[in-house]
Design a protein around this motif. Structure first.
Motif, PDB file in Angstrom:
ATOM      1  N   ARG A  43      54.513  -8.733  19.578  1.00 37.89           N
ATOM      2  CA  ARG A  43      55.712  -9.292  18.948  1.00 37.89           C
ATOM      3  C   ARG A  43      56.596  -9.973  19.986  1.00 37.89           C
ATOM      4  O   ARG A  43      57.145 -11.038  19.731  1.00 37.89           O
ATOM      5  N   LEU A  44      56.690  -9.345  21.165  1.00 32.43           N
ATOM      6  CA  LEU A  44      57.512  -9.922  22.224  1.00 32.43           C
ATOM      7  C   LEU A  44      56.934 -11.275  22.654  1.00 32.43           C
ATOM      8  O   LEU A  44      57.666 -12.254  22.805  1.00 32.43           O
ATOM      9  N   PHE A  45      55.600 -11.328  22.825  1.00 30.96           N
ATOM     10  CA  PHE A  45      54.981 -12.608  23.186  1.00 30.96           C
ATOM     11  C   PHE A  45      55.323 -13.673  22.150  1.00 30.96           C
ATOM     12  O   PHE A  45      55.716 -14.782  22.499  1.00 30.96           O
ATOM     13  N   SER A  46      55.200 -13.327  20.864  1.00 28.84           N
ATOM     14  CA  SER A  46      55.404 -14.387  19.875  1.00 28.84           C
ATOM     15  C   SER A  46      56.872 -14.788  19.798  1.00 28.84           C
ATOM     16  O   SER A  46      57.176 -15.948  19.514  1.00 28.84           O
ATOM     17  N   ALA A  47      57.786 -13.853  20.105  1.00 33.02           N
ATOM     18  CA  ALA A  47      59.204 -14.224  20.181  1.00 33.02           C
ATOM     19  C   ALA A  47      59.440 -15.204  21.334  1.00 33.02           C
ATOM     20  O   ALA A  47      60.143 -16.208  21.190  1.00 33.02           O
TER      21      ALA A  47
END
Ligand SMILES: *Cc1c(COP(=O)(O)O)cnc(C)c1O
Length: 391
Positions: A288-292
């Motif tokens: 999720r952090l990567f996609s943010a």
């Protein structure tokens, strides 16, 4: 204008990571960590034997799909023993990327062998298989099942692929090369617990692989590491060598070779058992952090976020941005501005051939690694960073 781009980059960072200060990779203890640690202390079995360390090994093997996992005091010790078990001997050479953490090369030195530095490419940030093949074709000779460096006449015994920041390297290409040039392979998967190459967990694609559970890795045991193998005889040797080579007996101290005191203590494994239970949650948070970040950096055309290679699943241990070609001279300004604003960012490791202890080691041309080093910046990537927030 350069300063304008750094302001936009800072804003993108802030929009994901919050106002700061933000660590590069803080561990998260949100599960049974306290409970298991107290249980471990109360049991008095805090040292080299106990149920947590056996359980940790079993669960690690289960998670990674390795037949055997041997828990040790840290990833460097795991590499040292894995290299020895691969037959690395004093005065051998071992092929290793110049773009890696110093531990990979240190473990080679512990064997009395010589690191031989090889180049990396910008897609996986791992070994450049095409460049390595061309280099081996002109600089080594295979005789009697062994690979010799034409220039130093030393045996090149092994190759150590490393999955940089959790992104799997081209293992199929490297295993084919190793086969052709008679090289043992030890996979340095210290950073890639939870990463898969074509559906197979990293660290289990070669005869031997290693993991690290240092405080900044995907999960932590305080300090810790593991050796992974599918070979039962190698697993038995690994356990023996890492437990002072003691021959099992109820009271006699008999050691049949000079071994190492590398066994992971039970108290570290207690922490590890709790961390492993939350690994799937941690991995999901990191995706999720990567996609943010991917969304936030989208409009910042001066940088490119490093993403998982095709056919692979990355654990996204440490996110990294690459400055666009031509902006290399801005790297240190970006590091200064982001750190000044409370965001812990870091450059890639100083390439190992440029560190004093390794300056005299053999190496190929390292143009790819140098290009990566001049453009790469790691950005905060801890699993708790988004908190409960959805991007
Ligand atoms: C962390 C790391 C290691 C060593 O692990 P320790 O547990 O710190 O000894 C080895 N190789 C790489 C690439 C690492 O990132």
């Amino acid at each position: 204008m350069a300063t304008d781009f750094i302001a936009r980059l800072l804003e993108a960072l802030r929009s994901v990571a919050g106002p700061g200060p933000v660590a590069l990779h803080a561990p998260e203890f949100a599960g049974n960590e306290r409970r298991y640690l107290i249980e471990c202390v109360d049991s008095t079995f805090v040292s080299s034997v106990g149920p947590f360390v056996d359980d940790f090994e079993r669960k690690l093997a289960q998670f990674t799909g390795a037949k055997h996992a041997i828990a040790v005091v840290n990833g460097t010790a795991a590499l040292h023993v894995a290299l020895r078990l691969s037959g690395v001997q004093p005065d051998d050479e071992v092929l290793v990327p110049a773009l890696t953490f110093v531990a990979t090369a240190n473990a080679i030195i512990y064997c009395g062998a010589h690191p031989h530095f090889i180049d990396s490419e910008p897609v996986t940030l791992g070994i450049d298989v095409v460049a390595l093949r061309a280099y081996l074709e002109t600089n080594v000779v295979v005789e009697g099942g062994r690979c010799f460096n034409r220039h130093t006449r030393r045996v090149i015994r092994a190759l150590v692929p490393m999955h940089t920041f959790g992104h799997p390297v081209d293992m199929a290409g490297l295993l084919a090369l190793a086969d052709e040039f008679q090289l043992q392979v030890v996979e340095d998967a210290a950073e890639s617990l939870g990463s898969y190459y074509r559906g197979v967990h990293t660290g289990t694609l070669a005869r031997l692989g290693i993991l690290s559970f240092n405080g900044n890795k995907v999960i932590t045991t305080g300090g810790g590491g593991a050796i992974l193998t599918n070979d039962s005889e190698l697993a038995r040797r690994a356990k023996h060598l890492t437990t002072t080579a003691k021959v099992p007996h109820r009271w006699e101290y008999v050691h049949d070779e000079s071994g190492y005191n590398y066994r992971m203590p039970n108290i570290n494994a207690a922490l590890g058992c709790a961390q492993l239970e939350r690994l799937p949650v941690i991995l999901a948070a990191k995706r999720r952090l990567f996609s943010a970040y991917d969304t936030a950096f989208g409009p910042v055309s001066e940088v490119e976020l490093v993403r998982e290679p095709d056919g692979c699943r990355s654990n996204y241990w440490l996110n990294a941005i690459l400055l666009r070609a031509g902006l290399e001279d801005q790297r240190d300004s970006v590091l200064t501005a982001t750190n000044d604003a409370g965001f812990m960012t870091r450059p890639a490791w100083r390439l190992l051939h440029r560190l004093a202890p390794f300056a005299a080691c053999p190496r190929m041309k390292l143009l790819g690694a140098e290009r990566i080093e001049s453009r790469l910046i790691n950005i905060p990537s801890g699993p708790a960073l988004l908190g409960g927030r959805e991007p």
